[in-house]
Design an enzyme around this catalytic site. Structure first.
Site, PDB file in Angstrom:
ATOM      1  N   HIS A 122     -17.093 -52.591 -36.643  1.00 57.93           N
ATOM      2  CA  HIS A 122     -18.452 -52.359 -37.138  1.00 57.93           C
ATOM      3  C   HIS A 122     -19.354 -53.585 -36.999  1.00 57.93           C
ATOM      4  CE1 HIS A 122     -16.128 -53.664 -40.683  1.00 57.93           C
ATOM      5  NE2 HIS A 122     -17.194 -54.359 -40.948  1.00 57.93           N
ATOM      6  N   LYS A 162     -24.050 -54.366 -35.441  1.00 54.28           N
ATOM      7  CA  LYS A 162     -25.177 -55.131 -35.979  1.00 54.28           C
ATOM      8  C   LYS A 162     -26.140 -55.494 -34.854  1.00 54.28           C
ATOM      9  CE  LYS A 162     -22.453 -57.165 -39.660  1.00 54.28           C
ATOM     10  NZ  LYS A 162     -22.837 -56.182 -40.660  1.00 54.28           N
ATOM     11  N   GLU A 168     -18.081 -65.826 -46.453  1.00 51.95           N
ATOM     12  CA  GLU A 168     -18.390 -64.848 -47.495  1.00 51.95           C
ATOM     13  C   GLU A 168     -18.378 -65.558 -48.836  1.00 51.95           C
ATOM     14  OE1 GLU A 168     -16.628 -60.744 -46.964  1.00 51.95           O
ATOM     15  OE2 GLU A 168     -15.213 -61.972 -45.858  1.00 51.95           O
ATOM     16  N   HIS A 207     -13.613 -59.470 -35.378  1.00 52.63           N
ATOM     17  CA  HIS A 207     -15.017 -59.901 -35.449  1.00 52.63           C
ATOM     18  C   HIS A 207     -15.280 -61.240 -34.746  1.00 52.63           C
ATOM     19  CE1 HIS A 207     -15.026 -56.716 -38.198  1.00 52.63           C
ATOM     20  NE2 HIS A 207     -14.791 -57.372 -39.301  1.00 52.63           N
ATOM     21  N   LYS A 248     -13.328 -66.588 -47.747  1.00 52.48           N
ATOM     22  CA  LYS A 248     -13.876 -65.904 -48.926  1.00 52.48           C
ATOM     23  C   LYS A 248     -14.179 -66.946 -50.004  1.00 52.48           C
ATOM     24  CE  LYS A 248     -12.336 -61.296 -48.420  1.00 52.48           C
ATOM     25  NZ  LYS A 248     -13.688 -60.772 -48.249  1.00 52.48           N
TER      26      LYS A 248
HETATM   27  P1  NDP Z   1      -9.979 -44.742 -48.781  1.00 49.83           P
HETATM   28  O1  NDP Z   1      -8.678 -45.084 -49.360  1.00 49.83           O
HETATM   29  O2  NDP Z   1     -11.176 -44.690 -49.662  1.00 49.83           O
HETATM   30  O3  NDP Z   1      -9.887 -43.338 -48.057  1.00 49.83           O
HETATM   31  C1  NDP Z   1      -8.843 -43.028 -47.193  1.00 49.83           C
HETATM   32  C2  NDP Z   1      -8.859 -41.564 -46.848  1.00 49.83           C
HETATM   33  O4  NDP Z   1      -7.750 -41.277 -46.018  1.00 49.83           O
HETATM   34  C3  NDP Z   1      -8.798 -40.649 -48.020  1.00 49.83           C
HETATM   35  O5  NDP Z   1      -9.698 -39.610 -47.725  1.00 49.83           O
HETATM   36  C4  NDP Z   1      -7.371 -40.124 -48.057  1.00 49.83           C
HETATM   37  O6  NDP Z   1      -7.511 -38.761 -48.358  1.00 49.83           O
HETATM   38  C5  NDP Z   1      -6.893 -40.292 -46.620  1.00 49.83           C
HETATM   39  N1  NDP Z   1      -5.519 -40.822 -46.500  1.00 49.83           N
HETATM   40  C6  NDP Z   1      -4.891 -41.672 -47.333  1.00 49.83           C
HETATM   41  N2  NDP Z   1      -3.670 -41.997 -46.847  1.00 49.83           N
HETATM   42  C7  NDP Z   1      -3.540 -41.332 -45.671  1.00 49.83           C
HETATM   43  C8  NDP Z   1      -2.520 -41.262 -44.691  1.00 49.83           C
HETATM   44  N3  NDP Z   1      -1.379 -41.946 -44.793  1.00 49.83           N
HETATM   45  N4  NDP Z   1      -2.729 -40.469 -43.611  1.00 49.83           N
HETATM   46  C9  NDP Z   1      -3.866 -39.803 -43.485  1.00 49.83           C
HETATM   47  N5  NDP Z   1      -4.872 -39.822 -44.383  1.00 49.83           N
HETATM   48  C10 NDP Z   1      -4.713 -40.595 -45.460  1.00 49.83           C
HETATM   49  O7  NDP Z   1     -10.203 -45.749 -47.582  1.00 49.83           O
HETATM   50  P2  NDP Z   1     -11.567 -46.156 -46.879  1.00 49.83           P
HETATM   51  O8  NDP Z   1     -12.431 -44.960 -46.750  1.00 49.83           O
HETATM   52  O9  NDP Z   1     -12.127 -47.343 -47.562  1.00 49.83           O
HETATM   53  O10 NDP Z   1     -11.072 -46.675 -45.462  1.00 49.83           O
HETATM   54  C11 NDP Z   1     -10.695 -45.784 -44.427  1.00 49.83           C
HETATM   55  C12 NDP Z   1     -10.475 -46.578 -43.159  1.00 49.83           C
HETATM   56  O11 NDP Z   1     -11.677 -47.236 -42.793  1.00 49.83           O
HETATM   57  C13 NDP Z   1      -9.423 -47.685 -43.293  1.00 49.83           C
HETATM   58  O12 NDP Z   1      -8.693 -47.758 -42.099  1.00 49.83           O
HETATM   59  C14 NDP Z   1     -10.244 -48.945 -43.495  1.00 49.83           C
HETATM   60  O13 NDP Z   1      -9.568 -50.083 -43.020  1.00 49.83           O
HETATM   61  C15 NDP Z   1     -11.461 -48.632 -42.643  1.00 49.83           C
HETATM   62  N6  NDP Z   1     -12.661 -49.343 -43.071  1.00 49.83           N
HETATM   63  C16 NDP Z   1     -13.228 -49.088 -44.282  1.00 49.83           C
HETATM   64  C17 NDP Z   1     -14.363 -49.748 -44.656  1.00 49.83           C
HETATM   65  C18 NDP Z   1     -15.009 -49.469 -45.984  1.00 49.83           C
HETATM   66  O14 NDP Z   1     -16.027 -50.137 -46.271  1.00 49.83           O
HETATM   67  N7  NDP Z   1     -14.522 -48.543 -46.792  1.00 49.83           N
HETATM   68  C19 NDP Z   1     -15.024 -50.747 -43.793  1.00 49.83           C
HETATM   69  C20 NDP Z   1     -14.352 -50.930 -42.530  1.00 49.83           C
HETATM   70  C21 NDP Z   1     -13.222 -50.252 -42.202  1.00 49.83           C
HETATM   71  P3  NDP Z   1      -6.403 -37.846 -48.988  1.00 49.83           P
HETATM   72  O15 NDP Z   1      -5.558 -38.687 -49.884  1.00 49.83           O
HETATM   73  O16 NDP Z   1      -7.221 -36.834 -49.697  1.00 49.83           O
HETATM   74  O17 NDP Z   1      -5.685 -37.300 -47.795  1.00 49.83           O
END
Ligand code: NDP
Length: 505
Positions: free
Chosen positions: A192, A196, A230, A254, A354
């Protein structure tokens, strides 16, 4: 997406259906769906658009739509227009299922057939893997094997979130698995940072101006500093961070991307293949280090108690979910050399950490000093240093620091700066940083997405450090006060070369 000079905003992307795995998660709600809204508001999202969420959490299409409609105003940070909202959430599906289970993909297939008919999305599909990394390989493989991602006249693309691997071997294994079922042109590995504007502008700055390229080399440049500082602490991400550390979290992706944009050769065309080929060439030219060189040319450190922006901060080891004896680094500084004609003997210093004094992402290019002390009263070593600074966060700007005569009868010289700020020239549209990347994927432009070899090249550069640090088990882990500019050992890294870091603002 207009500028004061009236640049146009481009065409809407191809009709398509976006399938988000991890639809119940933070990324989907906080960044992806607001980015879709921003694209729709800028008329860049196709009219024929549908969205399907996939996750294990129980929900339904109606409930998922209502959930997004509720979270969107909170995260979009702008007033919501109902017509635009309807374009994004007018056709929403939800598939509850375990991504490891084959039947989930049969259900996704049925949902795709329904929404593709309803919105005439022409069979184009974008699968976004917004799950934790453990989901990337299994979901990618299921998409390939189930036929959902097979291209048959329509395009089928897969965006993979970060982190892409945890070391060279795991990144390579993930690439192999994905390339076993998908073609390279279908895989979009997202970073991401590259979404930018200022990062993209590095290419424009270098290659759309005749001014810089002739001096962009070892004859004129003394060294380059890349800083991603950061002020935030690890906060509630102790679990993730303690297993990851600053090096893995920031450098192979990055910082290495910033390095390649600054140092690559001019591509023959502004097109994905040319840009990615030049980036790959550049990374190949970065000197690989053996264990001892890696240790000598790096510093790793952890923050101690201190104050950041007047707030008391507890030492990293006291963070919730962090091992009290942890040797995970929260700061890393590196010295890299590039073995090619343009950059021989020009060090590139990279640092990230950090709980530092401030939030500051910048690339600072230091030009060589004037060769002779022409002005008798100001010795050449007391002249201000000539820096070209590309500010990425928090201020998007480009600044030039140079010497000027202080007004008066005698020749006295003072350091001055000239700064161009994006906000003074361009109206910034609301952005989460994901708009450009999602849009580019929808139009098939992979220029901002690293290829398999680019990802592995980043890991190859840091692998000697990972190995050396694992072996020495934190022996040389330095520390720094929270709220400072970093450890003294990082200052010594540059002092050895007779140089110093720019202060963190
Ligand atoms: P969350 O933990 O908030 O969400 C993860 C999602 O994936 C949930 O919807 C969960 O849903 C599902 N999930 C959990 N475990 C598994 C699994 N083993 N296999 C498949 N699905 C799974 O994480 P984020 O949304 O914060 O992050 C998601 C991805 O994005 C990560 O790889 C993270 O590194 C990347 N990322 C996130 C950022 C952020 O700001 N949030 C920024 C940059 C990158 P359910 O349990 O309902 O299946």
């Amino acid at each position: 997406m207009t500028s004061k000079t009236g640049a146009t905003s481009g065409r809407a992307a191809d009709p398509c259906c976006l399938v988000i795995f991890g639809a119940s998660g933070d990324l989907t709600h906080r960044l992806l769906v607001p980015a879709l809204y921003n694209l729709a508001a800028a008329r860049l999202l196709p009219e024929a658009f549908a969205l399907i969420g996939v996750a294990r959490s129980p929900s339904s299409s109606e409930a998922f739509r209502a959930d997004l409609a509720k979270s969107l105003p909170q995260f979009a940070n702008r007033s919501i227009d109902q017509n635009v909202l309807n374009q994004v959430l007018g056709c929403v599906g939800y598939v509850q299922g375990d991504p490891d289970d084959e039947s989930t993909y049969a259900n996704i297939g049925r949902e795709l057939t329904r929404v593709e008919r309803e919105r005439a999305t022409q069979g184009n599909r974008l699968f976004y893997l917004a799950t934790p990394p453990a989901g990337f390989a299994p979901i990618g493989c299921h998409l390939g094997q189930s036929g959902l991602a097979r291209e048959n006249g329509a395009w089928r693309r897969v965006i993979i979130e970060k982190p892409f691997g945890t070391d060279l071997a795991s990144a390579h294994a993930l690439n192999q698995k994905l390339l076993g079922v998908l073609k390279e042109h279908q895989i979009f590995r997202i970073d991401h940072y590259l979404g930018k504007e200022t990062v993209q502008n590095i290419l424009v700055l270098r290659f759309a101006n005749g001014l810089f390229e002739p001096i962009w080399n070892r004859d004129h440049i003394d060294h380059v500093q890349i800083t991603v500082a950061e002020s935030l602490t690890v906060g509630r991400r102790g679990n993730y961070y303690d297993a990851t550390g600053a090096l893995r979290d920031m450098v192979p992706n990055h910082l290495i991307q910033l390095l390649s944009l600054i140092a690559m050769e001019p591509p023959s065309r502004f097109a994905a293949d040319s840009v990615r080929a030049e980036k790959a060439q550049l990374l190949e030219a970065v000197q690989l280090q053996n264990r001892d060189e890696a240790l000598r040319n790096s510093v790793r450190a952890q923050y101690d108690d201190g104050f950041v922006e007047n707030q008391r901060v507890e030492a990293y080891r006291k963070t919730k979910d962090v091992d009290p004896h942890s040797t995970t680094e929260t700061y890393v500084a590196l010295r890299l050399m590039i073995d090619n004609w343009r950059w021989a003997n020009v060090p590139f210093y990279l640092r990230t950490g950090k709980a530092l004094r401030g939030k500051q992402t910048e690339v600072a290019i230091k030009f060589k000093q004037a060769p002779i002390a022409m002005f008798r009263d100001t010795p050449v070593d007391r002249l201000a240093e000539n820096f070209l600074v590309v500010g990425i966060q928090p201020n998007e700007c480009i600044g030039l620091e140079f010497n000027a005569k202080i007004p008066g009868p005698s020749i006295a010289i003072g350091g001055v700066s000239m700064t161009f700020r994006y906000e003074d020239y361009f109206e910034a549209a609301p952005s989460t940083g994901y708009e450009t990347l999602i849009y580019d994927c929808m139009v098939g432009d992979a220029i901002l997405y690293p290829r398999a070899d680019g990802i592995e090249a980043g890991w190859r550069l840091v692998q000697p450090l990972l190995d050396a640090w694992r072996e020495e088990k934190g022996e040389r882990l330095a520390s720094y006060r929270a709220g400072s500019d970093g450890p003294k050992e990082a200052d010594e890294l540059l002092a050895r070369d007779g140089r110093r870091w720019r202060p963190i603002a």
